[in-house]
Scaffold this active site. Structure first.
Site, mmCIF file in Angstrom:
data_model
loop_
_atom_site.group_PDB
_atom_site.id
_atom_site.type_symbol
_atom_site.label_atom_id
_atom_site.label_comp_id
_atom_site.label_asym_id
_atom_site.label_seq_id
_atom_site.Cartn_x
_atom_site.Cartn_y
_atom_site.Cartn_z
ATOM 1 N N ASN A 27 0.858 -1.186 0.000
ATOM 2 C CA ASN A 27 0.000 0.000 0.000
ATOM 3 C C ASN A 27 0.893 1.233 0.000
ATOM 4 O O ASN A 27 1.446 1.619 1.025
ATOM 5 C CB ASN A 27 -0.901 -0.017 1.235
ATOM 6 C CG ASN A 27 -1.759 1.223 1.344
ATOM 7 O OD1 ASN A 27 -1.920 1.973 0.377
ATOM 8 N ND2 ASN A 27 -2.329 1.456 2.524
ATOM 9 N N TRP A 28 1.026 1.873 -1.170
ATOM 10 C CA TRP A 28 1.922 3.023 -1.300
ATOM 11 C C TRP A 28 1.370 4.277 -0.632
ATOM 12 O O TRP A 28 2.102 5.256 -0.472
ATOM 13 C CB TRP A 28 2.173 3.326 -2.777
ATOM 14 C CG TRP A 28 2.904 2.261 -3.519
ATOM 15 C CD1 TRP A 28 3.290 1.028 -3.058
ATOM 16 C CD2 TRP A 28 3.332 2.322 -4.883
ATOM 17 N NE1 TRP A 28 3.925 0.325 -4.041
ATOM 18 C CE2 TRP A 28 3.979 1.090 -5.179
ATOM 19 C CE3 TRP A 28 3.243 3.290 -5.878
ATOM 20 C CZ2 TRP A 28 4.517 0.818 -6.434
ATOM 21 C CZ3 TRP A 28 3.780 3.015 -7.132
ATOM 22 C CH2 TRP A 28 4.411 1.790 -7.403
ATOM 23 N N LYS A 29 0.094 4.270 -0.298
ATOM 24 C CA LYS A 29 -0.570 5.437 0.294
ATOM 25 C C LYS A 29 -0.359 6.668 -0.603
ATOM 26 O O LYS A 29 -0.389 6.526 -1.836
ATOM 27 C CB LYS A 29 -0.080 5.654 1.726
ATOM 28 C CG LYS A 29 -0.268 4.410 2.603
ATOM 29 C CD LYS A 29 0.023 4.641 4.056
ATOM 30 C CE LYS A 29 -0.185 3.355 4.832
ATOM 31 N NZ LYS A 29 0.060 3.528 6.286
ATOM 32 N N HIS A 34 -9.468 1.134 5.411
ATOM 33 C CA HIS A 34 -8.145 1.308 6.023
ATOM 34 C C HIS A 34 -8.252 2.252 7.218
ATOM 35 O O HIS A 34 -9.051 3.184 7.229
ATOM 36 C CB HIS A 34 -7.164 1.857 4.993
ATOM 37 C CG HIS A 34 -5.737 1.812 5.436
ATOM 38 N ND1 HIS A 34 -5.200 2.738 6.294
ATOM 39 C CD2 HIS A 34 -4.735 0.938 5.138
ATOM 40 C CE1 HIS A 34 -3.927 2.446 6.515
ATOM 41 N NE2 HIS A 34 -3.618 1.357 5.830
ATOM 42 N N GLU A 84 -6.598 4.663 8.244
ATOM 43 C CA GLU A 84 -6.432 6.091 7.985
ATOM 44 C C GLU A 84 -7.713 6.699 7.428
ATOM 45 O O GLU A 84 -8.025 7.860 7.696
ATOM 46 C CB GLU A 84 -5.261 6.293 7.017
ATOM 47 C CG GLU A 84 -3.921 5.986 7.665
ATOM 48 C CD GLU A 84 -2.849 5.592 6.690
ATOM 49 O OE1 GLU A 84 -1.737 5.274 7.154
ATOM 50 O OE2 GLU A 84 -3.101 5.578 5.473
ATOM 51 N N GLU A 110 -5.356 -4.553 11.301
ATOM 52 C CA GLU A 110 -4.401 -3.462 11.501
ATOM 53 C C GLU A 110 -4.488 -2.955 12.946
ATOM 54 O O GLU A 110 -5.461 -2.294 13.301
ATOM 55 C CB GLU A 110 -4.752 -2.261 10.628
ATOM 56 C CG GLU A 110 -4.756 -2.435 9.150
ATOM 57 C CD GLU A 110 -5.112 -1.109 8.505
ATOM 58 O OE1 GLU A 110 -4.213 -0.485 7.921
ATOM 59 O OE2 GLU A 110 -6.276 -0.681 8.628
ATOM 60 N N GLY A 130 3.468 2.431 11.875
ATOM 61 C CA GLY A 130 4.414 3.540 11.809
ATOM 62 C C GLY A 130 4.735 4.155 13.156
ATOM 63 O O GLY A 130 5.090 5.324 13.247
ATOM 64 N N SER A 136 3.223 -2.446 10.517
ATOM 65 C CA SER A 136 4.651 -2.106 10.434
ATOM 66 C C SER A 136 5.546 -3.338 10.323
ATOM 67 O O SER A 136 6.492 -3.514 11.090
ATOM 68 C CB SER A 136 5.060 -1.252 11.644
ATOM 69 O OG SER A 136 4.407 -0.002 11.613
ATOM 70 N N GLY A 148 2.953 -1.004 4.410
ATOM 71 C CA GLY A 148 2.916 0.426 4.137
ATOM 72 C C GLY A 148 4.287 0.939 3.760
ATOM 73 O O GLY A 148 4.718 0.868 2.615
ATOM 74 N N GLY A 149 5.018 1.470 4.746
ATOM 75 C CA GLY A 149 6.302 2.116 4.494
ATOM 76 C C GLY A 149 7.307 1.260 3.758
ATOM 77 O O GLY A 149 8.000 1.728 2.848
#
Length: 266
Positions: free
Chosen positions: A13-15, A99, A101, A171, A177, A218, A239-240
């Site tokens: 997931n590049w966000k 998600h 966020e 999640e 993060g 993470s 994610g990251g």
């Protein structure tokens, strides 16, 4: 040899990251770093502006395409939104819904996420429904109640025949993060076991056992094998680490290793 009933999934997931050049370099790095395999499904979910670019770069590979969100209508006067029809037209196979966020920063409710799940599955997309608790909720021992609510409301009125297109990503919002709070592989296993138990009540034992459950908290190359080796943990939502080809490839290879371990002769 024991044949696995569920594949491993590794979802990037590049966000809201990347430029055209960065997207091209990232995709090419992932393609060159991964070998053909039949047991791990790798999915890249770039931002909307780069969907067509990534689609074209992935042609001829086994890497699948995913989107980060969608609106629950086929078309209409919804400025700035993207429909499931558009995603299918662009060659998308998967879509991330609910998600954390979008829940906590953009205020999406369980009922609105449920509309998205129903619409995505009816359109023929494979949906990844995200669920999970905040740090405050975990400290208040509300994890089970939160998962129960998000799963029950998120899957309300979803026809049973569509559930084969659905996977769940747990999640822990407090671990995403966050350098101060990390979930252990055992904690992830416990939460996913609870999730599958809730799914069994909602959609029946057989469908619950068939459903892919992912973890999104993470995960990095150094801990990927520990998470992916947990029983009942079928994949990871990254994610990251998905923004660096070498890290994402390392995690995908850890999934391949975990899958090979599962199918070794007993």
């Amino acid at each position: 040899m024991n044949t696995p009933t569920r594949q491993k999934f590794v979802v990037g997931n590049w966000k809201m990251h990347s430029t055209t050049l960065e997207a091209e370099q990232l995709v090419n790095g992932v393609i060159h770093g991964l070998s053909v395999n039949n047991y791990v499904t790798v999915i890249l979910c770039p931002p909307f502006p780069y969907l067509a670019l990534v689609r074209d770069l992935l042609k001829g590979t086994q890497i699948a395409l995913g989107a980060q969100n969608m609106y629950p209508e086929a078309e209409g006067a919804f400025t700035g939104e993207v429909s499931p029809t558009m995603l299918l037209d662009l060659g998308r196979e998967y879509v991330i819904l609910g998600h954390s966020e979008r829940r906590h920063k953009l205020g999406e409710s369980d009922s609105f996420i449920n509309q998205k799940v129903e619409c995505a599955l009816a359109a023929g997309l494979n949906a990844i429904l995200c669920v999970g608790e905040t740090l405050e909720q975990r400290k208040a021992n509300q994890t089970e109640a939160i998962l129960d609510r998000q799963l029950t409301q998120g899957l309300a009125n979803v026809p049973p025949e569509f559930l084969s297109q659905l996977s769940i990503a747990y999640e822990p919002v407090w671990a995403i993060g966050n350098a101060l709070h990390h979930e252990s592989p055992q904690q992830a296993h416990d939460a996913l076991s609870l999730t599958r138990k809730k799914l069994s009540r909602i959609c029946g034992e057989i469908r619950a056992q068939q459903m892919t459950l992912q973890y999104g908290g993470s995960v990095k190359p150094h801990n990927a094998a520990a998470f992916l080796g947990q029983p009942g943990l079928d994949g990871v939502l990254i994610g990251g680490a998905s923004l660096k080809a070498d890290q994402f490839v390392a995690i995908a290879k850890a999934a391949m290793g975990a899958m090979k371990a599962e199918v070794q002769p007993s």
